[in-house]
Design a protein around this motif. Sequence first.
Motif, mmCIF file in Angstrom:
data_model
loop_
_atom_site.group_PDB
_atom_site.id
_atom_site.type_symbol
_atom_site.label_atom_id
_atom_site.label_comp_id
_atom_site.label_asym_id
_atom_site.label_seq_id
_atom_site.Cartn_x
_atom_site.Cartn_y
_atom_site.Cartn_z
ATOM 1 N N LEU A 170 24.774 45.034 40.281
ATOM 2 C CA LEU A 170 25.480 44.455 41.436
ATOM 3 C C LEU A 170 26.670 43.621 40.964
ATOM 4 C CD1 LEU A 170 22.753 43.174 43.940
ATOM 5 C CD2 LEU A 170 24.287 45.115 44.208
ATOM 6 N N ARG A 171 26.404 42.788 39.943
ATOM 7 C CA ARG A 171 27.474 41.931 39.429
ATOM 8 C C ARG A 171 28.615 42.785 38.895
ATOM 9 N NH1 ARG A 171 23.329 38.493 37.207
ATOM 10 N NH2 ARG A 171 23.242 36.546 38.374
ATOM 11 N N GLY A 172 28.270 43.839 38.149
ATOM 12 C CA GLY A 172 29.280 44.719 37.567
ATOM 13 C C GLY A 172 30.120 45.374 38.649
ATOM 14 N N LEU A 173 29.453 45.868 39.705
ATOM 15 C CA LEU A 173 30.182 46.548 40.788
ATOM 16 C C LEU A 173 31.104 45.579 41.521
ATOM 17 C CD1 LEU A 173 27.251 48.684 42.235
ATOM 18 C CD2 LEU A 173 29.369 49.587 41.261
ATOM 19 N N LEU A 174 30.652 44.342 41.656
ATOM 20 C CA LEU A 174 31.437 43.369 42.427
ATOM 21 C C LEU A 174 32.564 42.738 41.618
ATOM 22 C CD1 LEU A 174 28.479 41.574 44.217
ATOM 23 C CD2 LEU A 174 30.290 42.870 45.354
ATOM 24 N N SER A 175 32.507 42.907 40.297
ATOM 25 C CA SER A 175 33.475 42.177 39.474
ATOM 26 C C SER A 175 34.919 42.601 39.762
ATOM 27 C CB SER A 175 33.147 42.322 37.988
ATOM 28 O OG SER A 175 33.248 43.670 37.631
ATOM 29 N N ALA A 176 35.141 43.929 39.977
ATOM 30 C CA ALA A 176 36.524 44.389 40.205
ATOM 31 C C ALA A 176 37.096 43.818 41.511
ATOM 32 C CB ALA A 176 36.576 45.901 40.185
ATOM 33 N N PRO A 177 36.384 43.992 42.669
ATOM 34 C CA PRO A 177 36.951 43.394 43.889
ATOM 35 C C PRO A 177 37.098 41.876 43.794
ATOM 36 C CG PRO A 177 34.785 44.383 44.324
ATOM 37 C CD PRO A 177 35.199 44.817 42.966
ATOM 38 N N LEU A 178 36.156 41.202 43.104
ATOM 39 C CA LEU A 178 36.263 39.739 43.008
ATOM 40 C C LEU A 178 37.473 39.336 42.178
ATOM 41 C CD1 LEU A 178 32.537 38.624 42.668
ATOM 42 C CD2 LEU A 178 34.096 38.119 44.531
ATOM 43 N N ARG A 179 37.741 40.142 41.115
ATOM 44 C CA ARG A 179 38.939 39.837 40.305
ATOM 45 C C ARG A 179 40.193 39.972 41.155
ATOM 46 N NH1 ARG A 179 36.776 42.187 35.878
ATOM 47 N NH2 ARG A 179 37.651 44.224 36.392
ATOM 48 N N SER A 180 40.212 41.032 41.957
ATOM 49 C CA SER A 180 41.375 41.254 42.821
ATOM 50 C C SER A 180 41.526 40.100 43.815
ATOM 51 C CB SER A 180 41.193 42.593 43.531
ATOM 52 O OG SER A 180 41.975 42.638 44.669
ATOM 53 N N LEU A 181 40.411 39.647 44.394
ATOM 54 C CA LEU A 181 40.463 38.534 45.356
ATOM 55 C C LEU A 181 40.930 37.250 44.670
ATOM 56 C CD1 LEU A 181 37.154 39.107 47.367
ATOM 57 C CD2 LEU A 181 39.482 39.493 48.140
ATOM 58 N N GLU A 182 40.460 37.041 43.426
ATOM 59 C CA GLU A 182 40.869 35.825 42.715
ATOM 60 C C GLU A 182 42.359 35.849 42.421
ATOM 61 O OE1 GLU A 182 38.134 35.486 39.423
ATOM 62 O OE2 GLU A 182 36.594 34.937 40.885
ATOM 63 N N SER A 183 42.856 37.044 42.084
ATOM 64 C CA SER A 183 44.295 37.135 41.796
ATOM 65 C C SER A 183 45.101 36.856 43.066
ATOM 66 C CB SER A 183 44.561 38.512 41.186
ATOM 67 O OG SER A 183 45.663 39.093 41.741
ATOM 68 N N GLN A 184 44.607 37.393 44.207
ATOM 69 C CA GLN A 184 45.311 37.113 45.478
ATOM 70 C C GLN A 184 45.227 35.627 45.823
ATOM 71 O OE1 GLN A 184 44.512 39.918 48.738
ATOM 72 N NE2 GLN A 184 43.530 41.199 47.218
ATOM 73 N N ALA A 185 44.070 35.007 45.544
ATOM 74 C CA ALA A 185 43.917 33.562 45.817
ATOM 75 C C ALA A 185 44.890 32.771 44.961
ATOM 76 C CB ALA A 185 42.486 33.129 45.547
ATOM 77 N N SER A 186 45.087 33.215 43.705
ATOM 78 C CA SER A 186 46.038 32.521 42.831
ATOM 79 C C SER A 186 47.444 32.625 43.381
ATOM 80 C CB SER A 186 46.004 33.129 41.429
ATOM 81 O OG SER A 186 44.755 32.935 40.880
ATOM 82 N N THR A 187 47.786 33.823 43.903
ATOM 83 C CA THR A 187 49.130 33.997 44.484
ATOM 84 C C THR A 187 49.307 33.048 45.672
ATOM 85 O OG1 THR A 187 48.927 36.298 43.881
ATOM 86 C CG2 THR A 187 50.729 35.742 45.375
ATOM 87 N N LEU A 188 48.271 32.992 46.521
ATOM 88 C CA LEU A 188 48.340 32.076 47.671
ATOM 89 C C LEU A 188 48.501 30.633 47.181
ATOM 90 C CD1 LEU A 188 45.532 33.531 49.950
ATOM 91 C CD2 LEU A 188 47.972 33.474 50.464
ATOM 92 N N GLY A 189 47.749 30.289 46.117
ATOM 93 C CA GLY A 189 47.821 28.946 45.552
ATOM 94 C C GLY A 189 49.218 28.650 45.022
ATOM 95 N N ARG A 190 49.823 29.644 44.350
ATOM 96 C CA ARG A 190 51.183 29.425 43.803
ATOM 97 C C ARG A 190 52.178 29.212 44.936
ATOM 98 N NH1 ARG A 190 49.567 33.019 39.900
ATOM 99 N NH2 ARG A 190 50.396 34.823 40.997
ATOM 100 N N ASN A 191 52.060 30.031 45.994
ATOM 101 C CA ASN A 191 52.975 29.858 47.137
ATOM 102 C C ASN A 191 52.825 28.462 47.733
ATOM 103 O OD1 ASN A 191 53.780 32.452 46.800
ATOM 104 N ND2 ASN A 191 52.493 33.299 48.432
#
Lengths: 305, 467
Positions: A170-191
């Motif tokens: 489960l953790r392995g399957l979720l890691s890719a979408p979570l990474r993508s969400l974290e990257s989007q959160a970082s972009t929001l944070g930078r803005n």
Amino acid sequence: MSDAPPPGSHRGDAATGAAPPGPRVILDEQGRAAPRLDFGWEQAVVPVAPPPAPRRWSGLGRLAAGAGVLVLGLSALDAANFVAAQFERGAALGWVTLGVVLAGFGLIASAGWAEMRGLLRLRSVDRARAAFARGDLEAARTEVIRWAAGVEEAAAIQPALREARSLEELRGLLSAPLRSLESQASTLGRNAAVQAFSVTAISPSPGLDALVFAWRGVRLVRQVAALHGIRPGIAATAALLRRTLFDAATVAATDIAVDAAARALLTNPLLEKVAGEAAAGAVAARRMLRLARAAAEACRVFPPG
Amino acid sequence: MASLLDPLGLLRDLAEGTEQLGRALVGQERIRLAVTGLTRAGKTVFLTSLVANLLAAGRGSRTLPALEAAAGGRLRAVRLVPAGVESVPRFDVHAHLAALAQDPPAWPDRTEDLSTLELTLELERRSLFGGMLGTRSVTLELLDYPGEWLLDLPMLGQDFAAWSAETLARLRMPERLPATRDFLAFVDALPADVPEEEALARRGHALYRDALRACRDRLGFRFLQPGRALNPGPRGEAPLLWFFPLPHPRGGGLAALLARRHAAYVAEQRDRFFDPFFRRFQRQAVLVDVLGALHAGEAAFADTAEALGAIARAMGEGNGLLARLLGLATTRVAFAATKADHVPARQREALTALLGHLVHAPQAGAAAAGATTAVHALAAIRCTEDDVATLEGRPVAAVRGVLLQEGRSAKVYPGEVPMSPPQPGFWRHAYFEMPAFRPPRLDPAGTSGVPHLGLDALLAWLIGDLL
């Protein structure tokens, strides 16, 4: 059995006469290695379904519920009486009044439902994290499938999540979408950081700075939560802010030190003004970035690390 | 330790008090649990068992039933706080568990350095209204350290002359003479105005260190200072350790050199160990190897009581009115007799009662400083089961375990544990060294925690009210 000298020093145990016997070690006669003791601990502590935690109404809860019942209940009664009175005056007038009342109460109910849904999504994240923590595969799978249905990045992996046979899968399957969400959160944070920096540098008063920072911070937390499919209302935003507040505040002490050092180094009044404001802006920007990271961690279906 | 004379400490306390208040308001409390104990009291094993059993309880295992009951069944998860950028080593609970579970097993070595760990306990909220805000969390900060260093705490308030007088008086006690004779002969032969000679300082320190080691390892004494002479830590011996007590501590020459080193040592221990880690804590567990002290003889038993009293006095000084007002004072202190599985069940009550007498002074001191106190008996890892042995034709209650070295099963009759300080006749059976037992069969991953006795009752009393 045979008495034998203890492995350690054993002076003064020449117990004679009626004195009670002193401490001693008695080795097994068999003289061969013995297996380690087994208390059947694993069976004794085997997890059982946790009993539902008793819940009670707190004083604050009773106060809020009482006020809600009074306001809504009396309003509803008042409105019903008013609609009845309007029908006595005329059918058309009655129907129009009824429509207005239903529309008003309908909007209030829909707002309440939206709040409740936001809170329930947040509770669903809590349940998923608890299931991961106690190693409950079934509960974790149910919760992450429910979570994935509301998150665009994770919607595609729902069939794979259904087939997962372990928490690691489960953790392995979720890691890719979570990474993508974290990257989007970082972009929001930078803005948000750029905006906070700009506003702090040009704003005329510190009071306005604080107001803008607070508003942008709340908006950022809601944006990050929406990324994770939570779409929080007022109550869920408050709950999320509570979770992220202290994580983000841990940098506060460093911020104060950096700010003080920047101000102490500059003696030119003009430079001091410009650089001082820029330093304050930098601090605000860094807090935004930290807030984005803390919010993303609070919304993850399983905790990082 | 914070006072109006220490403005920086005051500011730190104010900031910490405000943070605590804020955290309590939003349901994210952070509690520092100070686990104190003299050397070989079992701090490392206690922390290993505490962490393993709490993590297992967070996964739903019923490893700590009393704590679960105190939490009202609302404990939902327990997790280790991920490592950040800390400069202090991390307490390696998994390595300790693996060493205990391997074949042949190994108990943790003597602790040589500081290490820390944080655990977050996630709890359902009590009220329906609060439940809408999500779970509460309580973060427990834990610290492991060499027990010898704790004895430096009473040194913080002493100058070289006072420390020398007190230490030499202890070393001259008849029971310690077999270990300290060579050192005492050396210092007593030094003239009052001996010049500052490095060779003398090194020779005196070497003799002093050997005397301390013999006192600890052969005679079972615990009140031995300075702690780093016995356990210098990972950085090894440094010149500031090369001091020893002098009969003529005032004046120039060698006395001045040793006084400078003493002052530098005390300052370093304060800055690197006590101020960062022991300045403020909300809960305290004081671990005592009562049985070890009892078996080591009358003098060692009294020495343990004196050491615990001195540490408690030094620690209690931080619990002033300001600390209490800011909510930073220590509010609960539990005294626990460790290795309770070394006596049969019917004697554990006596062990607890005896500990109560042993820590009477520290307990009264903690109570006077506003803390609630309690006395417990526990085994962080249970290694024995109750059995019956026959001694001189009489059946006696004993414990059975597997000896660590030999791997053979053995019964141990620990003698009668008195409920109060023993009468003189009791000490005829002194100088018994309890053998080390193999831990029971354990899961190296610690999935189900580890078997223990009384750990849950201690934790329920110590932190149950916070859950």
